[in-house]
Design a protein around this motif. Structure first.
Motif, PDB file in Angstrom:
ATOM      1  N   GLY A   1       0.816  -1.212   0.000  1.00 16.63           N
ATOM      2  CA  GLY A   1       0.000   0.000   0.000  1.00 16.63           C
ATOM      3  C   GLY A   1       0.844   1.254   0.000  1.00 16.63           C
ATOM      4  N   LEU A   2       0.165   2.406  -0.232  1.00 19.60           N
ATOM      5  CA  LEU A   2       0.882   3.685  -0.288  1.00 19.60           C
ATOM      6  C   LEU A   2       1.420   4.100   1.069  1.00 19.60           C
ATOM      7  CD1 LEU A   2      -1.501   5.712  -2.653  1.00 19.60           C
ATOM      8  CD2 LEU A   2       0.689   4.646  -3.228  1.00 19.60           C
ATOM      9  N   PHE A   3       0.806   3.582   2.150  1.00 22.63           N
ATOM     10  CA  PHE A   3       1.211   3.995   3.491  1.00 22.63           C
ATOM     11  C   PHE A   3       1.771   2.823   4.285  1.00 22.63           C
ATOM     12  CE2 PHE A   3      -1.776   7.206   2.136  1.00 22.63           C
ATOM     13  CZ  PHE A   3      -1.249   8.394   2.635  1.00 22.63           C
ATOM     14  N   SER A   4       2.449   1.906   3.608  1.00 24.55           N
ATOM     15  CA  SER A   4       3.073   0.795   4.307  1.00 24.55           C
ATOM     16  C   SER A   4       4.346   1.271   4.999  1.00 24.55           C
ATOM     17  CB  SER A   4       3.397  -0.335   3.322  1.00 24.55           C
ATOM     18  OG  SER A   4       4.309   0.128   2.331  1.00 24.55           O
ATOM     19  N   GLU A   5       4.776   0.507   5.968  1.00 21.74           N
ATOM     20  CA  GLU A   5       5.942   0.881   6.777  1.00 21.74           C
ATOM     21  C   GLU A   5       7.187   1.024   5.905  1.00 21.74           C
ATOM     22  OE1 GLU A   5       8.499  -0.949  10.518  1.00 21.74           O
ATOM     23  OE2 GLU A   5       6.426  -1.625  10.145  1.00 21.74           O
ATOM     24  N   GLY A   6       7.914   2.115   6.104  1.00 26.00           N
ATOM     25  CA  GLY A   6       9.140   2.358   5.379  1.00 26.00           C
ATOM     26  C   GLY A   6       8.982   3.219   4.147  1.00 26.00           C
ATOM     27  N   LYS A   7       7.747   3.416   3.677  1.00 26.72           N
ATOM     28  CA  LYS A   7       7.532   4.234   2.493  1.00 26.72           C
ATOM     29  C   LYS A   7       7.408   5.705   2.871  1.00 26.72           C
ATOM     30  CE  LYS A   7       5.464   0.850  -0.635  1.00 26.72           C
ATOM     31  NZ  LYS A   7       4.315   0.540  -1.522  1.00 26.72           N
ATOM     32  N   ILE A   8       7.453   6.554   1.820  1.00 25.64           N
ATOM     33  CA  ILE A   8       7.288   7.992   2.001  1.00 25.64           C
ATOM     34  C   ILE A   8       5.808   8.323   1.849  1.00 25.64           C
ATOM     35  CG2 ILE A   8       7.922  10.276   1.173  1.00 25.64           C
ATOM     36  CD1 ILE A   8      10.223   8.728   2.406  1.00 25.64           C
ATOM     37  N   ALA A   9       5.261   9.044   2.829  1.00 25.83           N
ATOM     38  CA  ALA A   9       3.843   9.396   2.788  1.00 25.83           C
ATOM     39  C   ALA A   9       3.567  10.304   1.590  1.00 25.83           C
ATOM     40  CB  ALA A   9       3.422  10.095   4.077  1.00 25.83           C
ATOM     41  N   PRO A  10       2.625   9.920   0.697  1.00 35.51           N
ATOM     42  CA  PRO A  10       2.339  10.751  -0.477  1.00 35.51           C
ATOM     43  C   PRO A  10       1.516  11.989  -0.159  1.00 35.51           C
ATOM     44  CG  PRO A  10       0.917   8.819  -0.450  1.00 35.51           C
ATOM     45  CD  PRO A  10       1.872   8.653   0.690  1.00 35.51           C
TER      46      PRO A  10
ATOM     47  N   VAL B   1      -2.271  15.936  13.106  1.00 37.56           N
ATOM     48  CA  VAL B   1      -1.575  15.452  11.920  1.00 37.56           C
ATOM     49  C   VAL B   1      -0.854  14.157  12.292  1.00 37.56           C
ATOM     50  CG1 VAL B   1       0.217  15.938  10.232  1.00 37.56           C
ATOM     51  CG2 VAL B   1      -1.323  17.756  10.963  1.00 37.56           C
ATOM     52  N   ILE B   2      -1.249  13.062  11.658  1.00 34.94           N
ATOM     53  CA  ILE B   2      -0.635  11.765  11.948  1.00 34.94           C
ATOM     54  C   ILE B   2       0.667  11.620  11.177  1.00 34.94           C
ATOM     55  CG2 ILE B   2      -0.974   9.274  11.800  1.00 34.94           C
ATOM     56  CD1 ILE B   2      -3.923   9.733  12.235  1.00 34.94           C
ATOM     57  N   VAL B   3       0.663  12.033   9.935  1.00 32.46           N
ATOM     58  CA  VAL B   3       1.884  11.998   9.132  1.00 32.46           C
ATOM     59  C   VAL B   3       1.790  13.097   8.086  1.00 32.46           C
ATOM     60  CG1 VAL B   3       0.959  10.320   7.476  1.00 32.46           C
ATOM     61  CG2 VAL B   3       3.428  10.537   7.762  1.00 32.46           C
ATOM     62  N   ARG B   4       2.904  13.725   7.821  1.00 33.82           N
ATOM     63  CA  ARG B   4       2.942  14.779   6.816  1.00 33.82           C
ATOM     64  C   ARG B   4       3.484  14.224   5.496  1.00 33.82           C
ATOM     65  NH1 ARG B   4       2.002  19.577   9.316  1.00 33.82           N
ATOM     66  NH2 ARG B   4       2.384  19.641  11.573  1.00 33.82           N
ATOM     67  N   ALA B   5       3.059  14.855   4.443  1.00 35.68           N
ATOM     68  CA  ALA B   5       3.527  14.441   3.120  1.00 35.68           C
ATOM     69  C   ALA B   5       5.053  14.542   3.064  1.00 35.68           C
ATOM     70  CB  ALA B   5       2.895  15.322   2.039  1.00 35.68           C
ATOM     71  N   GLY B   6       5.694  13.446   2.594  1.00 41.25           N
ATOM     72  CA  GLY B   6       7.153  13.424   2.496  1.00 41.25           C
ATOM     73  C   GLY B   6       7.841  12.775   3.672  1.00 41.25           C
ATOM     74  N   ASP B   7       7.111  12.512   4.766  1.00 41.90           N
ATOM     75  CA  ASP B   7       7.716  11.865   5.923  1.00 41.90           C
ATOM     76  C   ASP B   7       7.722  10.351   5.737  1.00 41.90           C
ATOM     77  OD1 ASP B   7       8.025  14.304   7.012  1.00 41.90           O
ATOM     78  OD2 ASP B   7       6.407  14.138   8.489  1.00 41.90           O
TER      79      ASP B   7
ATOM     80  N   PRO C   1       7.070   2.597  12.285  1.00 41.36           N
ATOM     81  CA  PRO C   1       6.132   1.664  12.931  1.00 41.36           C
ATOM     82  C   PRO C   1       5.097   2.386  13.797  1.00 41.36           C
ATOM     83  CG  PRO C   1       8.369   0.816  13.068  1.00 41.36           C
ATOM     84  CD  PRO C   1       8.484   2.191  12.494  1.00 41.36           C
ATOM     85  N   GLU C   2       5.539   3.452  14.496  1.00 46.12           N
ATOM     86  CA  GLU C   2       4.592   4.205  15.311  1.00 46.12           C
ATOM     87  C   GLU C   2       3.527   4.870  14.454  1.00 46.12           C
ATOM     88  OE1 GLU C   2       7.844   4.488  15.401  1.00 46.12           O
ATOM     89  OE2 GLU C   2       8.357   3.537  17.318  1.00 46.12           O
ATOM     90  N   VAL C   3       3.950   5.462  13.343  1.00 47.89           N
ATOM     91  CA  VAL C   3       2.999   6.112  12.439  1.00 47.89           C
ATOM     92  C   VAL C   3       2.047   5.085  11.839  1.00 47.89           C
ATOM     93  CG1 VAL C   3       2.771   7.362  10.260  1.00 47.89           C
ATOM     94  CG2 VAL C   3       4.514   8.053  11.915  1.00 47.89           C
ATOM     95  N   LYS C   4       2.584   3.941  11.450  1.00 47.72           N
ATOM     96  CA  LYS C   4       1.737   2.897  10.872  1.00 47.72           C
ATOM     97  C   LYS C   4       0.676   2.462  11.874  1.00 47.72           C
ATOM     98  CE  LYS C   4       1.747  -1.768   8.987  1.00 47.72           C
ATOM     99  NZ  LYS C   4       2.513  -3.014   8.784  1.00 47.72           N
ATOM    100  N   LEU C   5       1.069   2.332  13.143  1.00 49.27           N
ATOM    101  CA  LEU C   5       0.107   1.945  14.167  1.00 49.27           C
ATOM    102  C   LEU C   5      -1.021   2.971  14.258  1.00 49.27           C
ATOM    103  CD1 LEU C   5      -0.840   0.192  16.531  1.00 49.27           C
ATOM    104  CD2 LEU C   5       0.681   1.523  18.022  1.00 49.27           C
ATOM    105  N   LYS C   6      -0.670   4.254  14.259  1.00 45.41           N
ATOM    106  CA  LYS C   6      -1.687   5.302  14.330  1.00 45.41           C
ATOM    107  C   LYS C   6      -2.601   5.276  13.106  1.00 45.41           C
ATOM    108  CE  LYS C   6       0.727   8.605  17.308  1.00 45.41           C
ATOM    109  NZ  LYS C   6       1.204  10.000  17.453  1.00 45.41           N
ATOM    110  N   LEU C   7      -2.012   5.030  11.953  1.00 47.65           N
ATOM    111  CA  LEU C   7      -2.825   4.953  10.735  1.00 47.65           C
ATOM    112  C   LEU C   7      -3.787   3.771  10.803  1.00 47.65           C
ATOM    113  CD1 LEU C   7      -0.142   5.754   8.001  1.00 47.65           C
ATOM    114  CD2 LEU C   7      -1.968   7.254   8.807  1.00 47.65           C
TER     115      LEU C   7
END
Length: 788
Positions: A60-69, A295-301, A305-311
């Motif tokens: 997915g676009l928001f999988s762990e390790g990727k850049i948030a679009p 804001v859970i994650v900003r574009a480009g971040d 694992p913490e962000v993925k959990l929140k998502l």
């Protein structure tokens, strides 16, 4: 084109201002209230409707390790079970549990004390046999064999052997009671220092005790040079004062040997594990909270694992419609509407009995509710820092609504609507108390000041008033929240001021205050035109005698025109003394007889000025009565075509009410036989009505009859005027014409005094001025006498 537009607007106005049964208006109100309730609930419930889920799968676009679009922001506040935090708390709880040890006090008696007593007795025997040498002592007492000759000699030289035993015994007892000496080395020594030790004391009344971890000592540490040996040596010096250093060393070394030989503490791993399990199980499930608009994650971040959990938690909770919150908001709005409804029924039961007033109020309310929706989107938008400086209530045009309603209607109605709107602002502001106070205070102040808008300059004053009130409330909010007004950066006073929160909130308060006042000036002409409401400025325009209808009245019915202004003077003075809307009364009187224009010559006041022959047979009472009645119907029709407000049109029929045209009715009865009189319908000689529905139209009814009757007075005096006014009022009361006007006996007394005051000043006797020729004759006669 203009005629088509005027005709269309006339039809629209007639539809909006049409008198409808109260039951019909109530049904319309129920529909409007229901729509408002649903609209407000929808606007306030948007944060609880959920949001689109994001794809956190490995591809997915928001999988762990990727850049948030894109930037992902939570639309609502929610909490979730945080497994990681729960595990951390369980680890903390487990680590804080003291290590369990068992200390057997029986060892102190059975082991240390017994062996010490035996060794001291052997020492006495050696001394008694005269073999008191270090070598002899080491040979006879194996437990002292590792002591140095100097230490043994110090013991031999000490004369008080019983006291020596006590020294050693006290020293060992002190170590035993204070420390936990264990046989084996401890692999968890570092954790032991943090958690401490829980000692189960065997063979003593004090069953358990908690000690520091550094008091648990492996016996291997006793003789090693280090902090343990240093502390134990110091302990010996405290118990053996005033002894030689060699003796002190000997006593401590011997005492440590007994302690070393009989370690009384044993680590209890099973009890420790059980205690830790109990502590771990007692830890409640830990929850984490994500705030609304966080804001859970900003574009480009990077997706950590913490962000993925929140998502994932957002997908689980924030994408669900929170039915409980939506129902809560709906029920709260219902309660507020009921409160406002009871308030209006109590104080203004007849204010909203027409369609146009309801549309004005609800349409304006919908404008403000829509603005709340749009402003909340901007105010709580992603990356917006508005909430750090401003309050949400500073942006909502509550002042516009309440200023408008206060001016058009009254302050009670405006305050009621403002009360409802203030809670809408409170909910939309994420339950911020300062925003609620801003909305409610502005609503009250603008409602009160709205009734005092008499001139255009008052709108400017209203802007300053609303600005001042908002600055006060915002300042109070800043003080309560502990926000900074002004921060000195060293860039200069004026630059610091322009960048300060104080400057920003002041500018925003000015914008809101003056924007609200300006919006009212913009909306008033639109409302006046579409809904044809009689605002003060509309009435001032209609009071201009240059109005086409008034000009026609002046040209075609000049005496009626004169009569109109006399009735206006009487009615306006009475309305002023009764604290009624005198401007409304004046304008209503101006147009009350415009229906006489088509047949002006028929009416007696104009006959001497219009010499053309009439085509109406005045000897036909029924036809004459119909012509008189038609002037009411014609006046209503002419007023509608001229788009006069309904409140002005009401003066045309209500100033006659349903009273009987006595002259024509009497003549009709007089001209026929007694047997035929039963065929005459009295209603054919009565005005169509309705009776006066307000104090204003009731006053005009009396003034209209009084002005006409006053022309027949032979002598004008206070007594004659009192008698005439009383007679007119009694005639109206006899026909029950004032029953629905709301006029009281006290009001009628004030009306009598007002009418008499005006009539005395306008009907007073004037002296007859001499003819010019008589004056010249007198001058000529005076000249002749002078010559003689």
């Amino acid at each position: 084109m203009k005629k088509i537009l005027d005709s269309s607007m006339t039809q629209v106005t007639d539809f909006l201002t049409k008198v409808r049964p109260v039951s019909v208006v109530r049904n319309i109100q129920i529909i409007l209230v229901s729509l408002t309730l649903l609209f407000v609930t929808y606007v306030l419930s948007i944060p609880f409707f959920g949001q689109t889920s994001v794809n956190t799968d490995p591809d997915g676009l928001f999988s762990e390790g990727k850049i948030a679009p894109e930037t992902i922001q939570s639309v609502k506040e929610f909490s979730y079970e945080d497994t990681e935090k729960t595990n951390v708390e369980k680890q903390k709880a487990s680590a804080s549990v003291p290590f369990a040890f068992d200390k057997d006090f029986g060892v102190l008696v059975a082991g240390i004390d017994t062996n010490l007593s035996e060794d001291i007795e052997i020492l006495r025997t050696i001394l008694a046999e005269g073999k008191g040498t270090p070598a002899g002592v080491k040979d006879k007492i194996p437990r002292w064999r590792n002591r140095t000759n100097e230490e043994i000699q110090a013991i031999l030289d000490y004369p008080k052997k019983d006291k020596l035993k006590n020294f050693i015994q006290q020293y060992t007892n002190l170590i035993f009671s204070k420390y936990c000496i264990v046989k084996e080395d401890l692999s968890f020594a570092r954790d032991l220092d943090k958690a401490g030790a829980k000692i189960r004391n065997i063979g003593t009344q004090d069953q358990t005790s908690i000690i520091d971890g550094n008091l648990v000592i492996p016996r291997s540490q006793i003789y090693k040079e280090g902090p343990v040996a240093s502390v134990l040596s110091k302990l010996a010096s405290e118990k053996l004062p005033n002894v030689s250093e060699s003796l002190l060393k000997a006593v401590s070394r011997i005492g440590l040997y007994y302690v070393y030989s009989y370690p009384a503490c044993n680590y209890n791993p099973e009890e420790t594990e059980n205690a830790r399990m109990r502590a771990t199980n007692s830890v409640p499930i830990q929850k984490s909270r994500i705030q609304a608009n966080e804001v859970i994650v900003r574009a480009g971040d990077v997706i950590t694992p913490e962000v993925k959990l929140k998502l994932e938690m957002m997908n689980r909770y924030a994408t669900r419609a929170n039915l409980a919150s939506i129902v809560s908001i709906f029920l709260t709005q219902c309660v507020l509407i009921v409160i406002v409804g009871f308030y209006l029924i109590r104080y203004r039961p007849n204010r909203l009995n027409d369609l146009s007033s309801n549309l004005i109020i609800f349409f304006t309310l919908w404008i403000v509710i829509a603005s709340i929706y749009l402003l909340s989107k901007i105010f709580y938008a992603t990356d917006s820092d508005l909430s750090a400086v401003y309050y949400f209530g500073m942006f909502v045009p509550v002042g516009m609504l309440c200023l408008l309603l206060g001016f058009v209607y009254d302050e009670q109605l405006s305050i009621a609507i403002g009360f409802f709107l203030s809670f809408a602002v409170f909910f939309a502001s994420r339950y911020n108390p300062t925003s609620f106070m801003l909305a409610f205070t502005v609503a009250v102040m603008s409602s009160i000041y709205g009734r005092r808008l008499l001139k255009r300059i008052d709108f400017l004053k209203a802007g300053f008033l609303l600005t001042f009130v908002q600055i006060l409330i915002t300042t109070a909010g800043y003080l309560f929240d502990g926000r900074e007004f002004f921060v000195v950066t060293g860039s200069g006073f004026f630059r610091d001021l322009s960048n300060s929160n104080l400057f920003r909130i002041t500018v925003m308060c000015f914008i809101n205050g003056f924007a609200s006042a300006t919006a009212v000036q913009f909306l008033l002409p639109l409302y006046e035109y579409v809904f044809n409401i009689p605002t003060r400025f509309k009435l001032i325009e209609l009071a201009d005698t240059g109005h086409p209808l008034l000009q026609q009245l002046l040209t075609k019915a000049p005496s009626t025109y004169t009569h109109t202004f006399m009735v206006a003077a009487l009615s306006e003075r009475a309305a002023q003394n009764l604290n009624l809307d005198r401007l409304l009364v004046r304008v209503g009187v101006y147009f009350h007889d415009i229906g006489k224009i088509p047949n002006a010559g028929f009416f007696v006041e104009n006959q001497h000025l219009i010499p053309k022959p009439e085509h109406i047979d005045k000897d036909n009472p029924a036809l004459a009565a119909k012509t008189v009645i038609d002037h009411v119907l014609d006046g209503i029709e002419m007023a509608k075509k001229a788009r006069l407000p309904r409140e002005i049109i009401s003066f045309i029929p209500e100033h006659h009410g349903t009273s009987t045209m006595a002259f024509f009715y009497h003549k009709a009865l007089q001209d026929i036989s007694a047997s035929a009189r039963k065929n005459i319908n009295k209603k054919d000689f009565q005005y169509p009505g309705p009776k006066p529905q307000s104090k204003e139209t009731g006053i005009v009814m009396i003034a209209d009859s009084l002005e006409a009757a006053s022309r027949s007075l032979d002598e004008v005096s206070q007594e004659s005027l009192d008698e005439l006014i009383r007679k007119i009022i009694n005639s109206k009361l006899a026909e029950n014409q004032l029953d629905e006007s709301g006029l009281t006996i006290g009001d009628l007394e004030i009306i009598k005094a007002s009418f008499k005051e005006v009539l005395l000043s306008s009907l007073h006797q004037r002296p007859k001025y001499p003819k010019p020729e008589d004056t010249k004759a007198l001058e000529a006669a005076g000249t002749k006498k002078t010559k003689k």
